[in-house]
Design a protein around this motif. Sequence first.
Motif, PDB file in Angstrom:
ATOM      1  N   ILE A   1       0.832  -1.206   0.000  1.00 38.08           N
ATOM      2  CA  ILE A   1       0.000   0.000   0.000  1.00 38.08           C
ATOM      3  C   ILE A   1       0.866   1.256   0.000  1.00 38.08           C
ATOM      4  N   ALA A  15       1.390   3.901  -3.251  1.00 42.98           N
ATOM      5  CA  ALA A  15       1.123   5.328  -3.143  1.00 42.98           C
ATOM      6  C   ALA A  15       2.381   6.144  -3.421  1.00 42.98           C
ATOM      7  N   GLU A  46      -0.825   3.795  -9.112  1.00 40.36           N
ATOM      8  CA  GLU A  46      -0.840   3.266  -7.747  1.00 40.36           C
ATOM      9  C   GLU A  46      -1.296   1.820  -7.726  1.00 40.36           C
ATOM     10  N   ARG A  72       0.975  -1.267  -6.571  1.00 41.85           N
ATOM     11  CA  ARG A  72       0.523  -2.013  -5.396  1.00 41.85           C
ATOM     12  C   ARG A  72       0.419  -3.500  -5.724  1.00 41.85           C
TER      13      ARG A  72
END
Lengths: 236, 236
Positions: free
Chosen positions: B97, B101, B207, B211
């Motif tokens: 995560i 980001a 993202e 991820r």
Amino acid sequence: MTSEVTTPTEPGQTAQSKSQRAHEWIKERIAAGDLAPGHRLVLGSIAAELDMSVVPVREAIRQLEAAGLVTFERNVGAHVAMVDDAQYRFSMQSLSILEGAATALAARALTTEDLRAARDINDEMIKQLDDFDPRAFTTLNQQFHAILFARCANPRMLELVNAEWARLGHLRESTFSFVPGRAAESVREHEEILACIASGEPLGAIEQIARRHRAATLDAYMIHEHPDAALNMPAF
Amino acid sequence: MTSEVTTPTEPGQTAQSKSQRAHEWIKERIAAGDLAPGHRLVLGSIAAELDMSVVPVREAIRQLEAAGLVTFERNVGAHVAMVDDAQYRFSMQSLSILEGAATALAARALTTEDLRAARDINDEMIKQLDDFDPRAFTTLNQQFHAILFARCANPRMLELVNAEWARLGHLRESTFSFVPGRAAESVREHEEILACIASGEPLGAIEQIARRHRAATLDAYMIHEHPDAALNMPAF
DNA sequence: CCCGGATAGATCGTATACGATCTTCACCAC
DNA sequence: GTGGTGAAGATCGTATACGATCTATCCGGG
């Protein structure tokens, strides 16, 4: 040996070391706002106050330094960590990402009772909007999100969130107390989040909504504090 | 005063304290794998090895404890933190995560040179696939992602990522060395990520891809290590 | 043979002591 | 008045010392 009981006060609760006591004392003082950011922490004074020598206090401060709550400079001393606007912004953005993910990872495990408890708290927040007390409101806000996080499938994520909040210390309430109108917006968003979770939306959607909830608070704060400065943060 | 120069070795580099030296020494030893998880850290022995007293060593260990690299029990001692499968899984998911980001937050700032440097490293990784050395491969992998992160608009996010990797210590390479075939998949995904960034995809898309890249590594590891256990982690 | 208790050794926890470094401030030359 | 110089005080950094606690081992009773 005779009748030694050692009065264990609480079974399973071993007497904590002095360094632990110092650690908690300082941490609580910072969280409570008694020790403002930038405040100098003099080892000897703290040691005297807690009735111990400087060695445990040093250890405690080292730990707090590692956690980011205090800064420490060789031969100069320790200070409560300053959180300037840039750092505040970065921490809040990190929190928006972590909390968004944590909320999504907890969503499926929330029970009907959890959701009702969260709704009750939010209703209480709504009631308090007229007679607004930042401290009380912030406490309720923490409780609201605590319920949403509590069943997070990933405990490490919760640790990260909590550690980051600890870093921000007593600034917890600034986001609400300084930005008029944000509180009302916030409780509306809470309702949205609850509805999303209750209706079984995809986790990705829940994550996005929860993230935007925190990010909006940050934006409101930044715009309020720096109306001229561009928000150099990618819309995310 | 006469001709005192104090030989400042490096201007701007004040002599570090012994506790700092101990801190770095232990940290490096853990990262290098010299000190395996669970290994007992005896204060006196470390102090003797580093030619100092136990006080600075204690401070160093308290800091490492706060960072999660070491566990510490009152009147028992310190041990290199054990990372069981559950914790590993949670840390890796948190990293997926955070890194996702961070990659998105850096994407817009990456220059053509950055992208080429990343591509060069990935090409080198592809070359090494035949003659696979987990340690070398992992180093290149770190470098690859370091380039993608370097321009992250949020430095705090980078700190969180680095701290989390430090917690996993020498397990860095386990993800590749233990899961056959994952390395080949990984470099393919690297190319995907680069393409996404270069073509200016939305940050949300970047993202997600970044991820999933990390999450896929985690999944591969879990499936390989525990083919029977269900992956109790929400598809995310 | 197994188990509870005592003893010795190892290690931790903290107080104290003292040298090292920084900060402050008075003082003097310019 | 300004800026450099020096000494005094405050504070930090670490070594040493010693009591407290845990662990391991040995021994006698069952």
